[in-house]
Structure formats: structure tokens, C-alpha cells
Scaffold this motif. Structure first.
Motif, PDB file in Angstrom:
ATOM      1  N   PHE A 193     -11.142  24.899  57.421  1.00  0.00           N
ATOM      2  CA  PHE A 193     -11.410  24.217  58.450  1.00  0.00           C
ATOM      3  C   PHE A 193     -11.724  23.067  58.217  1.00  0.00           C
ATOM      4  O   PHE A 193     -12.111  22.338  57.099  1.00  0.00           O
ATOM      5  N   GLY A 194     -11.076  22.262  59.385  1.00  0.00           N
ATOM      6  CA  GLY A 194     -11.173  20.873  59.539  1.00  0.00           C
ATOM      7  C   GLY A 194     -11.316  20.331  58.404  1.00  0.00           C
ATOM      8  O   GLY A 194     -10.374  19.722  57.779  1.00  0.00           O
ATOM      9  N   PRO A 195     -12.306  19.124  58.133  1.00  0.00           N
ATOM     10  CA  PRO A 195     -11.685  18.391  56.856  1.00  0.00           C
ATOM     11  C   PRO A 195     -11.352  19.129  55.423  1.00  0.00           C
ATOM     12  O   PRO A 195     -10.972  18.732  54.143  1.00  0.00           O
ATOM     13  N   TYR A 196     -11.930  20.406  55.702  1.00  0.00           N
ATOM     14  CA  TYR A 196     -11.104  21.340  54.060  1.00  0.00           C
ATOM     15  C   TYR A 196      -9.914  21.901  54.645  1.00  0.00           C
ATOM     16  O   TYR A 196      -9.914  23.702  53.098  1.00  0.00           O
ATOM     17  N   ILE A 197      -9.175  22.185  55.215  1.00  0.00           N
ATOM     18  CA  ILE A 197      -7.920  23.451  55.605  1.00  0.00           C
ATOM     19  C   ILE A 197      -6.865  22.342  54.136  1.00  0.00           C
ATOM     20  O   ILE A 197      -6.533  23.538  53.312  1.00  0.00           O
ATOM     21  N   HIS A 198      -7.469  21.365  53.115  1.00  0.00           N
ATOM     22  CA  HIS A 198      -6.547  21.115  52.521  1.00  0.00           C
ATOM     23  C   HIS A 198      -6.720  20.206  50.592  1.00  0.00           C
ATOM     24  O   HIS A 198      -6.343  20.057  50.151  1.00  0.00           O
ATOM     25  N   CYS A 199      -8.179  21.124  51.144  1.00  0.00           N
ATOM     26  CA  CYS A 199      -9.059  21.086  49.585  1.00  0.00           C
ATOM     27  C   CYS A 199      -8.673  22.716  48.857  1.00  0.00           C
ATOM     28  O   CYS A 199      -9.370  23.335  49.756  1.00  0.00           O
ATOM     29  N   SER A 200      -7.956  22.531  48.150  1.00  0.00           N
ATOM     30  CA  SER A 200      -7.913  23.809  46.952  1.00  0.00           C
ATOM     31  C   SER A 200      -9.104  24.607  46.430  1.00  0.00           C
ATOM     32  O   SER A 200      -9.013  25.516  46.482  1.00  0.00           O
ATOM     33  N   SER A 201      -9.759  24.053  46.432  1.00  0.00           N
ATOM     34  CA  SER A 201     -11.774  24.331  45.887  1.00  0.00           C
ATOM     35  C   SER A 201     -12.363  24.837  46.932  1.00  0.00           C
ATOM     36  O   SER A 201     -13.566  25.616  46.907  1.00  0.00           O
ATOM     37  N   SER A 202     -12.052  24.649  48.207  1.00  0.00           N
ATOM     38  CA  SER A 202     -13.112  24.838  49.625  1.00  0.00           C
ATOM     39  C   SER A 202     -12.456  26.321  49.454  1.00  0.00           C
ATOM     40  O   SER A 202     -12.101  27.037  49.530  1.00  0.00           O
ATOM     41  N   TYR A 203     -13.897  27.439  49.673  1.00  0.00           N
ATOM     42  CA  TYR A 203     -14.347  28.831  50.201  1.00  0.00           C
ATOM     43  C   TYR A 203     -15.229  28.232  51.826  1.00  0.00           C
ATOM     44  O   TYR A 203     -16.106  27.705  51.684  1.00  0.00           O
ATOM     45  N   CYS A 204     -14.433  28.858  52.916  1.00  0.00           N
ATOM     46  CA  CYS A 204     -15.041  28.562  53.970  1.00  0.00           C
ATOM     47  C   CYS A 204     -14.982  29.997  54.235  1.00  0.00           C
ATOM     48  O   CYS A 204     -14.538  30.894  54.563  1.00  0.00           O
ATOM     49  N   MET A 205     -16.620  29.750  55.187  1.00  0.00           N
ATOM     50  CA  MET A 205     -16.579  31.213  55.643  1.00  0.00           C
ATOM     51  C   MET A 205     -17.218  30.676  57.160  1.00  0.00           C
ATOM     52  O   MET A 205     -17.386  30.028  57.918  1.00  0.00           O
ATOM     53  N   GLY A 206     -17.498  31.959  58.191  1.00  0.00           N
ATOM     54  CA  GLY A 206     -18.487  32.449  59.168  1.00  0.00           C
ATOM     55  C   GLY A 206     -18.718  33.847  59.566  1.00  0.00           C
ATOM     56  O   GLY A 206     -18.860  34.598  58.529  1.00  0.00           O
ATOM     57  N   LYS A 207     -19.446  32.964  60.359  1.00  0.00           N
ATOM     58  CA  LYS A 207     -20.519  34.581  61.076  1.00  0.00           C
ATOM     59  C   LYS A 207     -20.621  34.236  63.005  1.00  0.00           C
ATOM     60  O   LYS A 207     -20.704  33.067  63.353  1.00  0.00           O
ATOM     61  N   THR A 208     -20.855  35.310  63.380  1.00  0.00           N
ATOM     62  CA  THR A 208     -20.363  35.203  64.686  1.00  0.00           C
ATOM     63  C   THR A 208     -22.463  35.211  65.478  1.00  0.00           C
ATOM     64  O   THR A 208     -22.451  36.777  64.566  1.00  0.00           O
ATOM     65  N   LEU A 209     -23.301  35.092  65.612  1.00  0.00           N
ATOM     66  CA  LEU A 209     -24.242  34.911  66.079  1.00  0.00           C
ATOM     67  C   LEU A 209     -24.434  36.274  67.228  1.00  0.00           C
ATOM     68  O   LEU A 209     -23.448  35.909  68.365  1.00  0.00           O
ATOM     69  N   PRO A 210     -25.495  37.565  67.068  1.00  0.00           N
ATOM     70  CA  PRO A 210     -25.792  38.114  67.966  1.00  0.00           C
ATOM     71  C   PRO A 210     -26.300  37.414  69.204  1.00  0.00           C
ATOM     72  O   PRO A 210     -27.132  36.759  69.143  1.00  0.00           O
ATOM     73  N   SER A 211     -25.640  38.300  70.398  1.00  0.00           N
ATOM     74  CA  SER A 211     -26.343  37.850  71.813  1.00  0.00           C
ATOM     75  C   SER A 211     -27.841  38.132  72.131  1.00  0.00           C
ATOM     76  O   SER A 211     -27.983  38.861  71.837  1.00  0.00           O
ATOM     77  N   SER A 212     -27.907  37.222  72.757  1.00  0.00           N
ATOM     78  CA  SER A 212     -29.794  37.423  72.878  1.00  0.00           C
ATOM     79  C   SER A 212     -29.642  37.806  74.113  1.00  0.00           C
ATOM     80  O   SER A 212     -30.846  38.360  74.068  1.00  0.00           O
ATOM     81  N   SER A 213     -29.013  37.935  74.915  1.00  0.00           N
ATOM     82  CA  SER A 213     -28.827  38.969  76.154  1.00  0.00           C
ATOM     83  C   SER A 213     -28.745  40.314  76.136  1.00  0.00           C
ATOM     84  O   SER A 213     -27.333  40.254  75.543  1.00  0.00           O
ATOM     85  N   HIS A 214     -29.466  41.371  76.787  1.00  0.00           N
ATOM     86  CA  HIS A 214     -28.888  42.840  76.405  1.00  0.00           C
ATOM     87  C   HIS A 214     -28.686  43.034  77.228  1.00  0.00           C
ATOM     88  O   HIS A 214     -29.381  42.722  79.246  1.00  0.00           O
ATOM     89  N   LEU A 215     -27.275  44.096  77.592  1.00  0.00           N
ATOM     90  CA  LEU A 215     -27.236  44.713  79.141  1.00  0.00           C
ATOM     91  C   LEU A 215     -28.261  45.765  79.283  1.00  0.00           C
ATOM     92  O   LEU A 215     -28.337  46.043  78.253  1.00  0.00           O
ATOM     93  N   ALA A 216     -29.009  46.108  79.912  1.00  0.00           N
ATOM     94  CA  ALA A 216     -29.507  46.893  80.384  1.00  0.00           C
ATOM     95  C   ALA A 216     -28.383  48.207  80.685  1.00  0.00           C
ATOM     96  O   ALA A 216     -27.853  48.766  81.058  1.00  0.00           O
TER      97      ALA A 216
END
Length: 159
Positions: free
Chosen positions: A136-159
Motif C-alpha cells: 500500500f501507499g509508498p510501498y506499492i512499487h517496492c519489491s522488498s516490502s512485505y506489508c501486513m495488516g490487522k483489524t482490531l477487535p471492536s470495543s463495543s459488545h452487543l448484549a
């Protein structure tokens, strides 16, 4: 061993700057100069970055940061532990601290870029639930880049 403390520091913190200089030297030994993606500490971008320093007693042993990427996500930057202090869980503590700060700031996901020749970094991020994503972003064309991501758990819980 002395207790590890983590604290938010600004871009002008001398300990932070010393650690980032060591990180840059390490990265420049691994990658071509144009493939090292740091944080410019001398411009307005640095004011949007939240930096953390890790200390054993008075010794600065590690650092990390995050910056906004968009309204819902941020990017981890500059995670580093001085080689003399590695394999003591310090990087994990920095990452946990930053993740909590990111949650409190209201972000929903975390992005990061590391390098293909840094398997120890990739393993750490996988341990924390990060998965490979498209560059993503500035790393799109960088062949040595390894990008990772994580979705954070929601802090609101339904009862």
C-alpha cells in the motif's frame, strides 16, 4: 534485570533519535537507500506521529511509533530494539503498548511494512495476528516490502 518501562516521547527526544539512527544504519545495510521508508523527524509529518521509547532503567533499549493512515487505520513505524537487548520480549512489549494506544485513539485497523529479508520481524507481527496484505501507499512499487495488516477487535459488545 531492571524493569522495562514504556513511555510516549516526542520526535526531539535524544534517546529516540539515537535508536532511530541505529535502526537506519541496520536497514541501510539490508536494503538499497530508496527502499528504506523511515519517518522524517524534521518536518510536520513528525508531529502526527506518536512515538514510544522503551527503557531498562535509564538505558533506551527500543522504540516504535504509529501515524494516521486514514480515518479508520494507522500505520506502525520504526519498531526497533537495540541488538544488545534483543530476545528479551521488548519488541512484543512495544507492540502491545502501541496496539493499546491505537485502540484508545479510536482506530479500527493497523497497517505496517517490513522487509522480506527480516523474517524475525515478520514472525513477530504474525504472532500478534497480522496477516500479509497487498503493498500500500509508498510501498506499492517496492519489491522488498512485505506489508501486513490487522483489524482490531471492536470495543463495543452487543448484549
Amino acid at each position: 534485570m531492571e524493569q522495562l518501562t514504556l513511555q510516549i516521547v516526542d520526535a526531539y527526544n535524544e534517546d529516540l533519535r539515537g535508536l532511530i539512527a541505529k535502526l537506519d544504519n541496520y536497514l541501510f545495510a539490508l536494503y538499497p537507500t530508496d527502499e528504506v521508508h523511515g519517518v522524517e523527524l524534521e518536518n510536520a509529518e513528525a508531529e502526527r506521529v506518536i512515538f514510544v521509547g522503551a527503557y531498562l532503567g535509564k538505558a533506551a533499549v527500543g522504540c516504535g511509533a504509529y501515524r494516521p493512515f486514514d480515518e479508520r487505520s494507522c500505520e506502525l513505524k520504526r519498531i526497533f530494539v537495540d541488538p544488545a537487548y534483543r530476545n528479551k520480549g521488548i519488541a512484543s512489549r512495544i507492540l502491545s503498548f502501541l496496539e493499546q494506544e491505537i485502540k484508545h485513539a479510536g482506530y479500527h485497523s493497523i497497517l505496517l511494512e517490513t522487509g522480506l529479508v527480516q523474517p524475525e520481524s515478520i514472525a513477530l507481527y504474525k504472532k500478534f495476528g497480522f496477516v500479509e496484505i497487498e503493498r500500500f501507499g509508498p510501498y506499492i512499487h517496492c519489491s522488498s516490502s512485505y506489508c501486513m495488516g490487522k483489524t482490531l477487535p471492536s470495543s463495543s459488545h452487543l448484549a
